[in-house]
Design an enzyme around this catalytic site. Structure first.
Site, short mmCIF file in Angstrom:
data_model
loop_
_atom_site.label_atom_id
_atom_site.label_comp_id
_atom_site.label_asym_id
_atom_site.label_seq_id
_atom_site.Cartn_x
_atom_site.Cartn_y
_atom_site.Cartn_z
N GLU A 1 3.02 -12.22 -12.40
CA GLU A 1 4.14 -11.81 -13.24
C GLU A 1 5.44 -11.97 -12.48
O GLU A 1 5.55 -11.51 -11.34
CB GLU A 1 3.95 -10.35 -13.66
CG GLU A 1 5.13 -9.79 -14.46
CD GLU A 1 5.12 -8.28 -14.56
OE1 GLU A 1 6.16 -7.71 -14.95
OE2 GLU A 1 4.09 -7.65 -14.24
N CYS B 1 1.82 16.53 -3.79
CA CYS B 1 2.73 16.14 -2.71
C CYS B 1 3.84 17.19 -2.54
O CYS B 1 3.58 18.30 -2.11
CB CYS B 1 3.28 14.74 -2.97
SG CYS B 1 4.04 13.98 -1.51
N HIS C 1 -1.53 11.71 -3.51
CA HIS C 1 -1.22 11.36 -4.90
C HIS C 1 -2.50 10.89 -5.62
O HIS C 1 -2.76 9.70 -5.72
CB HIS C 1 -0.16 10.25 -4.93
CG HIS C 1 1.20 10.69 -4.53
ND1 HIS C 1 2.12 11.17 -5.44
CD2 HIS C 1 1.79 10.77 -3.32
CE1 HIS C 1 3.23 11.50 -4.80
NE2 HIS C 1 3.06 11.27 -3.52
N GLU D 1 -3.13 10.72 -8.66
CA GLU D 1 -2.86 9.96 -9.89
C GLU D 1 -2.96 8.46 -9.67
O GLU D 1 -3.22 7.70 -10.61
CB GLU D 1 -1.48 10.32 -10.46
CG GLU D 1 -0.29 9.83 -9.67
CD GLU D 1 0.17 10.76 -8.57
OE1 GLU D 1 1.32 10.64 -8.11
OE2 GLU D 1 -0.63 11.63 -8.16
#
Length: 545
Positions: A140, A382, A517, A519
């Site tokens: 990309e 965090c 983190h 996520e």
């Protein structure tokens, strides 16, 4: 043979090239092909590590410690392929590398120019080791065709198109088809001009992916094909969908993956197995219920600042078959003790995401105290974990002056401070307050050891974990004893026991703070266990409210 697909964008920015690239990668993967996705960013920063979330959104971190564009998060979530340092390049990094080589004398006195030196560096990056057995590399190109800073990248992929030939290179151009309500018409002219701009620099797109909010009339498709010099079947409708996880099935229905394979003359490709995506889409649109999560941070005016957190919460919802409604709450508004926290009333869980700096820090601590005292599930990540620990130190352990040296360098009780030395692999890393901010944090995957019998050990189902980090300051291990006597538990530490990684409150229904983190490792098909458990606790809370 590795085939390369280059995805460019036109007309306007923010059309969703990252989602389009990730969705195409997922479709090729569903047909049994091995893919790798890469992002070429034209900005002059060496990486996005020092860029404001308000300008760039979140910084995505890979296992090997690269601070990268958030689109790499989309790539990982859609394909499950872990990104690497070598999957994101910027103009700044390219020029830095070239200047270093020039200073060493590697060019033997040659005049350094955009062509061939910069373009060669870009080509080397695109062609660099994609990994074992990879069959498709999707690249990309950031920005929009016509942007001056993107010209070296377009020139580089133009050259690659010539060198690889059509049997190994395919160009996909993402454009916008705006609908003008007053005229009652969908306009193709912006797409025509965008393709004209692309062709003027030597690139003829093979496939046009046309963003729109309604079906494209056949006569408009024919006009686009004629004026843009592509086959009619290569004009692919990319209509707006209800959720980003609807995109793979939507693009497949419009024939995107089939057209890509046709371009490469692959006629014997297996049919894709999209059953997993279908199930995710069904769960997303037909949940068993809803939960409301209060996200307390200082960048809530820029949702992309917490993109991976929002996605991981959605994955936790998928694991529990519920829809997660996120209530964005600006923590700066609650730095003032006089401001009531009534906005937190009724939420089923509170998440305190990462961040930096003093603004909004006290607001996060107040939210942590609200969650602790009201028994609302709370997840600190965090900086959010650090604020939770400081709040616990002040109000549970009676350490009134507890603070982080990031916000108060002279504090008498440095609960959180700068870690000046640690080990990564076999190397010792050093830093101090004067070290450059770019790339000097504890970055990438680090191991941690969990305490047997703790809530996190139960959630993970193991005592040894590896998670991605991005931070400069650490919780001071010297205060562990005081906090644990007050009712807290440091249930996860670095293997050497020096760095606290996880803080929880055993007597609370669900109160966990992590220095890393989580996520960043959550996927729709594999929700992170902490997020799945957190949303499960929120579901229970919703039944109590």
């Amino acid at each position: 043979m590795i085939r390369y697909i280059f995805i460019t964008g036109g007309v306007v920015s923010s059309l969703g090239k990252g989602i389009a690239s990730a969705a195409l990668g997922a479709l090729l993967q569903a047909r049994g092909y091995k893919v790798r996705l890469r992002k070429l960013d034209p900005y002059l920063n060496v990486d996005p590590g020092t860029m404001s979330p308000r300008q760039h959104g979140e910084v995505y971190v890979t296992d090997d410690g690269a601070e990268t564009d958030l689109d790499l998060g989309h790539y990982e979530r859609f394909t499950g392929v872990s990104a690497r340092q070598s999957d994101n390049i910027t103009t700044g990094r390219i020029y830095k590398h070239i200047i270093e080589k020039e200073r060493r004398g590697d060019y033997l006195g040659a005049t350094i120019q955009v062509i061939p030196h910069v373009t060669n560096e870009i080509k080397d990056f695109v062609l660099s080791d994609p990994g074992e057995d990879v069959e498709f590399v999707l690249c990309e190109i950031g920005g929009t065709v016509g942007d001056i800073e993107g010209l070296p990248f377009f020139e580089a992929i133009r050259q690659l198109g010539q060198e690889l030939g059509p049997e190994r290179a395919c160009f996909i151009h993402l454009t916008l088809l705006p609908y003008i309500p007053a005229a009652g018409e969908m306009k193709t002219k912006p797409t025509q001009h965008s393709v004209k701009e692309l062709r003027s620099i030597g690139i003829q797109p093979h496939i046009l992916l046309c963003r729109c909010d309604r079906p494209i009339p056949e006569n408009e498709k024919g006009k686009i094909a004629s004026f843009c010099n592509v086959r009619l079947s290569s004009v692919i409708e990319a209509r707006d969908v209800g959720h980003i996880y609807d995109v793979p099935e939507s693009y497949h229905a419009e024939g995107l993956d089939k057209e890509v394979l046709s371009h490469f003359r692959i006629d014997d490709a297996p049919q894709p197995d999209l059953s997993g995506w279908h199930q995710i889409a069904h769960t997303t649109h037909h949940p068993d219920g809803n939960v409301c999560i209060g996200l307390v941070g200082k960048y809530t005016d820029v949702p992309d600042a917490y993109k991976s957190v929002a996605e991981a919460l959605a994955h936790g919802g998928l694991a529990n078959k519920v829809k997660v409604d996120i209530r964005l709450i600006n923590s700066e508004e609650f730095d003032d003790e006089a401001r009531p926290l009534d906005i937190l009333e009724g939420v089923h869980g509170i998440i305190l995401p990462g961040g930096f700096g003093e603004r909004g820090a006290h607001g996060k601590m107040r939210a942590a105290r609200f969650a602790r005292e009201r028994k609302v599930p709370c997840f600190g990540i965090c900086y959010g974990m650090q604020m939770s620990v400081i709040e616990a130190a002040r109000n549970m352990a009676g350490i009134d002056e507890a603070n982080t040296t990031e916000n108060d360098p002279e504090t008498d009780a440095p609960l959180v401070g700068l870690m000046e030395e640690w080990t990564k692999g076999n190397e010792k890393v050093l830093r101090d307050a004067n070290t450059d901010k770019g790339g000097t944090m504890r970055l990438g995957a680090y191991p941690a050891r969990l305490k047997p019998g703790s809530k996190v050990a139960e959630i993970y189902g193991t005592l040894d974990i590896s998670e991605r980090h991005r931070h400069r300051y650490e919780v001071n291990a010297g205060y562990i004893e005081a906090l644990e006597k007050a009712g807290g538990l440091f249930s996860g530490l670095s293997p050497d026991g020096k760095l606290p990684e996880i803080f929880e409150i055993p007597e609370h229904p669900w109160f966990i703070g992590v220095q890393y983190h989580p996520e960043l490792k959550s996927r729709p098909f594999e929700p992170h266990p902490l997020f799945a458990s957190f949303i499960g606790a929120a579901v229970k809370q919703s039944r109590l409210v």
